[in-house]
Design a protein around this motif. Structure first.
Motif, PDB file in Angstrom:
ATOM      1  N   THR A  80      -9.183   5.839  13.471  1.00  0.00           N
ATOM      2  CA  THR A  80      -8.368   5.067  14.407  1.00  0.00           C
ATOM      3  C   THR A  80      -8.175   3.648  13.909  1.00  0.00           C
ATOM      4  OG1 THR A  80      -9.239   6.383  16.250  1.00  0.00           O
ATOM      5  CG2 THR A  80      -8.169   4.294  16.795  1.00  0.00           C
ATOM      6  N   GLY A  81      -9.266   3.036  13.428  1.00  0.00           N
ATOM      7  CA  GLY A  81      -9.207   1.652  12.991  1.00  0.00           C
ATOM      8  C   GLY A  81      -8.260   1.434  11.833  1.00  0.00           C
ATOM      9  N   LEU A  82      -8.292   2.337  10.839  1.00  0.00           N
ATOM     10  CA  LEU A  82      -7.424   2.163   9.677  1.00  0.00           C
ATOM     11  C   LEU A  82      -5.976   2.515   9.998  1.00  0.00           C
ATOM     12  CD1 LEU A  82      -9.684   3.435   6.758  1.00  0.00           C
ATOM     13  CD2 LEU A  82      -8.768   1.136   7.044  1.00  0.00           C
ATOM     14  N   LEU A  83      -5.758   3.631  10.686  1.00  0.00           N
ATOM     15  CA  LEU A  83      -4.388   4.051  10.961  1.00  0.00           C
ATOM     16  C   LEU A  83      -3.700   3.136  11.975  1.00  0.00           C
ATOM     17  CD1 LEU A  83      -4.867   7.929  11.027  1.00  0.00           C
ATOM     18  CD2 LEU A  83      -3.885   6.541   9.210  1.00  0.00           C
ATOM     19  N   CYS A  84      -4.478   2.614  12.926  1.00  0.00           N
ATOM     20  CA  CYS A  84      -3.901   1.694  13.909  1.00  0.00           C
ATOM     21  C   CYS A  84      -4.009   0.240  13.475  1.00  0.00           C
ATOM     22  CB  CYS A  84      -4.596   1.853  15.273  1.00  0.00           C
ATOM     23  SG  CYS A  84      -4.323   3.444  16.072  1.00  0.00           S
ATOM     24  N   GLY A  85      -4.976  -0.064  12.622  1.00  0.00           N
ATOM     25  CA  GLY A  85      -5.291  -1.456  12.325  1.00  0.00           C
ATOM     26  C   GLY A  85      -4.738  -1.999  11.032  1.00  0.00           C
ATOM     27  N   ILE A  86      -3.996  -1.196  10.260  1.00  0.00           N
ATOM     28  CA  ILE A  86      -3.334  -1.733   9.081  1.00  0.00           C
ATOM     29  C   ILE A  86      -1.826  -1.560   9.233  1.00  0.00           C
ATOM     30  CG2 ILE A  86      -5.289  -1.278   7.556  1.00  0.00           C
ATOM     31  CD1 ILE A  86      -3.713   1.043   6.357  1.00  0.00           C
ATOM     32  N   VAL A  87      -1.111  -2.502   8.697  1.00  0.00           N
ATOM     33  CA  VAL A  87       0.349  -2.439   8.670  1.00  0.00           C
ATOM     34  C   VAL A  87       0.751  -2.186   7.228  1.00  0.00           C
ATOM     35  CG1 VAL A  87       2.501  -3.658   9.121  1.00  0.00           C
ATOM     36  CG2 VAL A  87       0.518  -4.020  10.622  1.00  0.00           C
ATOM     37  N   ALA A  88       1.213  -0.966   6.946  1.00  0.00           N
ATOM     38  CA  ALA A  88       1.530  -0.557   5.580  1.00  0.00           C
ATOM     39  C   ALA A  88       2.860   0.191   5.571  1.00  0.00           C
ATOM     40  CB  ALA A  88       0.412   0.317   5.010  1.00  0.00           C
ATOM     41  N   PRO A  89       3.967  -0.524   5.639  1.00  0.00           N
ATOM     42  CA  PRO A  89       5.270   0.128   5.750  1.00  0.00           C
ATOM     43  C   PRO A  89       5.671   0.943   4.530  1.00  0.00           C
ATOM     44  CG  PRO A  89       5.526  -2.237   5.376  1.00  0.00           C
ATOM     45  CD  PRO A  89       4.077  -2.002   5.647  1.00  0.00           C
ATOM     46  N   SER A  90       4.994   0.737   3.379  1.00  0.00           N
ATOM     47  CA  SER A  90       5.341   1.465   2.150  1.00  0.00           C
ATOM     48  C   SER A  90       4.484   2.705   1.937  1.00  0.00           C
ATOM     49  CB  SER A  90       5.200   0.544   0.929  1.00  0.00           C
ATOM     50  OG  SER A  90       6.046  -0.578   1.031  1.00  0.00           O
ATOM     51  N   PHE A 116       3.244  16.869  13.351  1.00  0.00           N
ATOM     52  CA  PHE A 116       4.582  17.293  12.955  1.00  0.00           C
ATOM     53  C   PHE A 116       5.623  16.236  13.326  1.00  0.00           C
ATOM     54  CE2 PHE A 116       3.161  21.959  13.717  1.00  0.00           C
ATOM     55  CZ  PHE A 116       2.556  21.988  12.474  1.00  0.00           C
ATOM     56  N   ARG A 117       5.455  15.669  14.514  1.00  0.00           N
ATOM     57  CA  ARG A 117       6.451  14.727  15.021  1.00  0.00           C
ATOM     58  C   ARG A 117       6.204  13.297  14.521  1.00  0.00           C
ATOM     59  NH1 ARG A 117       6.097  18.871  18.701  1.00  0.00           N
ATOM     60  NH2 ARG A 117       8.075  19.465  19.697  1.00  0.00           N
ATOM     61  N   THR A 118       4.952  12.979  14.236  1.00  0.00           N
ATOM     62  CA  THR A 118       4.629  11.629  13.759  1.00  0.00           C
ATOM     63  C   THR A 118       5.097  11.411  12.327  1.00  0.00           C
ATOM     64  OG1 THR A 118       2.702  11.517  15.220  1.00  0.00           O
ATOM     65  CG2 THR A 118       2.751   9.982  13.382  1.00  0.00           C
ATOM     66  N   PHE A 119       4.954  12.449  11.494  1.00  0.00           N
ATOM     67  CA  PHE A 119       5.380  12.368  10.096  1.00  0.00           C
ATOM     68  C   PHE A 119       6.461  13.419   9.843  1.00  0.00           C
ATOM     69  CE2 PHE A 119       0.631  11.399   9.738  1.00  0.00           C
ATOM     70  CZ  PHE A 119       0.812  10.035   9.899  1.00  0.00           C
ATOM     71  N   PRO A 120       7.648  13.251  10.395  1.00  0.00           N
ATOM     72  CA  PRO A 120       8.661  14.315  10.358  1.00  0.00           C
ATOM     73  C   PRO A 120       9.282  14.561   8.992  1.00  0.00           C
ATOM     74  CG  PRO A 120       9.595  12.317  11.310  1.00  0.00           C
ATOM     75  CD  PRO A 120       8.127  12.060  11.114  1.00  0.00           C
ATOM     76  N   LEU A 127       6.104   8.071   4.859  1.00  0.00           N
ATOM     77  CA  LEU A 127       5.074   9.024   4.443  1.00  0.00           C
ATOM     78  C   LEU A 127       5.716  10.343   4.041  1.00  0.00           C
ATOM     79  CD1 LEU A 127       1.856   9.006   4.441  1.00  0.00           C
ATOM     80  CD2 LEU A 127       2.085  10.669   6.271  1.00  0.00           C
ATOM     81  N   ARG A 128       5.373  10.800   2.828  1.00  0.00           N
ATOM     82  CA  ARG A 128       5.948  12.039   2.319  1.00  0.00           C
ATOM     83  C   ARG A 128       4.900  13.063   1.906  1.00  0.00           C
ATOM     84  NH1 ARG A 128       9.300   9.832   4.581  1.00  0.00           N
ATOM     85  NH2 ARG A 128      11.411   9.248   3.921  1.00  0.00           N
ATOM     86  N   GLU A 129       3.632  12.650   1.792  1.00  0.00           N
ATOM     87  CA  GLU A 129       2.577  13.573   1.372  1.00  0.00           C
ATOM     88  C   GLU A 129       1.382  13.449   2.306  1.00  0.00           C
ATOM     89  OE1 GLU A 129       0.270  14.767  -2.728  1.00  0.00           O
ATOM     90  OE2 GLU A 129       0.285  12.648  -2.172  1.00  0.00           O
ATOM     91  N   LEU A 133       0.831  -1.210   0.000  1.00  0.00           N
ATOM     92  CA  LEU A 133       0.000   0.000   0.000  1.00  0.00           C
ATOM     93  C   LEU A 133       0.863   1.257   0.000  1.00  0.00           C
ATOM     94  CD1 LEU A 133      -3.003   0.862   0.083  1.00  0.00           C
ATOM     95  CD2 LEU A 133      -2.736   1.140   2.553  1.00  0.00           C
ATOM     96  N   GLN A 134       0.576   2.164  -0.956  1.00  0.00           N
ATOM     97  CA  GLN A 134       1.331   3.412  -1.079  1.00  0.00           C
ATOM     98  C   GLN A 134       0.484   4.643  -0.792  1.00  0.00           C
ATOM     99  OE1 GLN A 134       3.163   3.511  -4.959  1.00  0.00           O
ATOM    100  NE2 GLN A 134       3.928   1.421  -4.780  1.00  0.00           N
ATOM    101  N   CYS A 135      -0.804   4.588  -1.131  1.00  0.00           N
ATOM    102  CA  CYS A 135      -1.687   5.749  -0.955  1.00  0.00           C
ATOM    103  C   CYS A 135      -2.950   5.330  -0.210  1.00  0.00           C
ATOM    104  CB  CYS A 135      -2.082   6.341  -2.314  1.00  0.00           C
ATOM    105  SG  CYS A 135      -0.701   6.855  -3.342  1.00  0.00           S
ATOM    106  N   LEU A 136      -3.356   6.145   0.775  1.00  0.00           N
ATOM    107  CA  LEU A 136      -4.536   5.850   1.588  1.00  0.00           C
ATOM    108  C   LEU A 136      -5.379   7.111   1.721  1.00  0.00           C
ATOM    109  CD1 LEU A 136      -6.203   4.044   3.540  1.00  0.00           C
ATOM    110  CD2 LEU A 136      -4.626   4.763   5.364  1.00  0.00           C
TER     111      LEU A 136
END
Length: 458
Positions: A284-294, A343-347, A324-326, A270-273
């Protein structure tokens, strides 16, 4: 002396008539592609130009007509509409099918909801289904009353070329138990190339197309009829190379989101969500419940205050989406504390889109001098935002602040409906960085992707 011609004006095609037939045919194909792009660029669905290029060009001259009729790709778009549209009759439909020869077909069926579906329309659908092996794109829009009648023609259809499928089944408000699957196994066997899939409304419950090779998946819940946890999990895990996922609505119940968080869904490709929900649980469910390292791009719409906090306060949030870049936020209400955590989560963010009619707090925070020396998103180089007269000098303030801290922006994209020359501080801005204007949101997942049905995130 003024000389007046006594001859009747004639249309002279001159040099064009001398072009080789294959060159003129290619020009016609390019003309049709340009018209489709023009129709797409910001055109609401009901305002798409009904006069098709192939019909116009075939009435210019006898020569043009012969070349147009002999160019199959001009005739591959088949529209079957309950309202006024083309082809208007079975005869015209058969003309399109005949002239398109063996080329791929892009079929759009709009059964509508205002009136019962007519026998004439069902006959057209049956006629075009005979050519299902040529489908490359199939878009179906229907209400739940007529869905069964429409979909029955595709239960056993073989579609080996199909790569794009969008099915919308609107509810009339009288929701009963889910119907049986409308796409059966034969459809799954014959559509192995399906890569783009949209299920909207009751189609989430009743349509079961093949998922194995889907790379772009839209799940649009327009009426709150939850799907089962097992169904949702299957939709996300069966595609082996899912790259783009768009979720509109809450999809599953609160208890099921808790199950997903406890037993995360792995989507390594997964690249775009994109997410737009009613309740906090979907975010919460999607951001915490999926593992998408890409994951490289995240779009969030209709967030309310504190919706992000459950995710942002988890211990793993800082490392979960490290690529994450965008980030794009649309009509979101987010607290200052949540922004600081973002800011700190997606530096490592490179691009930020902020689409809100009133100046959101994040723009003010980007234009402020932080006493502790903290730099929000130090690598940020592109900022896209909607501006109006009330924004005053906020854009210039942000540009100046980023320059002052040694982290200048390189590009600003302004959502501005007036001439760009009237935008606040435009002359100064254009001397500092690249300034671009947009009137409509970028297509998703890529700016060059044409998707007229993608209306829920606008």
């Amino acid at each position: 002396m003024h000389l007046k011609s006594t001859k009747s004006p004639k249309l002279s095609l001159g040099f064009i008539d001398t072009l080789p037939l294959d060159v003129l045919s290619k020009i016609f194909e390019m003309g049709k592609a340009i018209q489709k792009q023009d129709n797409f660029d910001g055109a609401p669905r009901s305002q798409v130009e009904p006069s098709k290029f192939e019909m116009l060009v075939s009435h210019v001259s006898t020569h043009f007509r012969e070349v147009a009729i002999g160019t199959p790709r001009l005739w591959g778009d088949i529209d079957i509409l309950s309202s006024n549209g083309s082809p208007e009759s079975i005869t015209e439909l058969n003309t399109y099918l005949s002239r398109s020869a063996a080329c791929e077909l892009e079929v759009r069926i709009e059964a509508g909801s205002a009136t019962p579906i007519s026998q004439d329309m069902l006959t057209k659908i049956e006629t075009v289904t005979v050519h299902s092996e040529r489908y490359s794109q199939l878009i179906i829009t229907s209400c739940d009353d007529s869905a069964q009648l429409v979909m029955q023609y595709f239960n056993n259809a073989i579609m080996p070329r199909l790569h794009t499928l969008s099915v919308t089944i609107d509810s009339d408000g009288m929701l009963g138990s889910p119907s049986v699957p409308l796409f059966r196994s034969s459809f799954g066997i014959g559509a192995s190339r399906l890569s783009f899939l949209r299920l909207r409304g009751l189609a989430l419950l009743s349509v079961e197309p093949p998922l194995q090779n889907v790379t772009t998946l839209h799940l649009d819940q327009t009426a709150f009829v939850p799907i089962r946890h097992s169904t949702f999990q299957k939709m996300l895990t069966l595609p082996s190379t899912l790259q783009h996922l768009s979720v509109y609505g809450d999809l599953v119940g609160t208890a099921d989101w808790h199950k997903i968080i406890r037993d995360p869904i792995h989507i390594p490709t997964l690249q775009c969500l994109r997410i737009s929900g009613v309740n906090r649980e979907v975010y919460t469910g999607l951001l915490c419940g999926i593992v998408a390292p890409s994951l490289a791009s995240l779009v969030l719409k209709d967030l309310d205050y504190y919706d992000l906090l459950p995710f942002l306060t988890t211990s793993s949030s800082w490392t979960k989406f490290s690529l994450l870049r965008e980030l794009v936020v649309i009509d979101c209400q987010i607290t200052g504390d949540e922004y600081m955590r973002l800011f700190r989560t997606f530096p490592h963010l490179l691009s930020l889109g902020v689409y809100h009619r009133k100046t959101p707090q994040i723009l003010c925070m980007l234009s402020e001098d932080h006493d502790d020396g903290y730099i929000p998103w130090p690598k940020l180089h592109t900022l896209s935002l909607i501006v109006d007269d009330d924004d005053d000098h906020i854009v210039a303030d942000i540009v100046q602040q980023r320059q002052a801290i040694g982290r200048p922006l390189s590009r600003i994209r302004l959502g501005w409906t007036e001439p760009l020359s009237l935008a606040p501080d435009i002359d100064w801005l254009q001397r500092q960085l690249i300034v671009e204007q947009f009137e409509f949101f970028d297509s998703w997942p890529t700016p060059d992707f044409m998707d007229l049905e993608d209306i829920l995130f606008q």
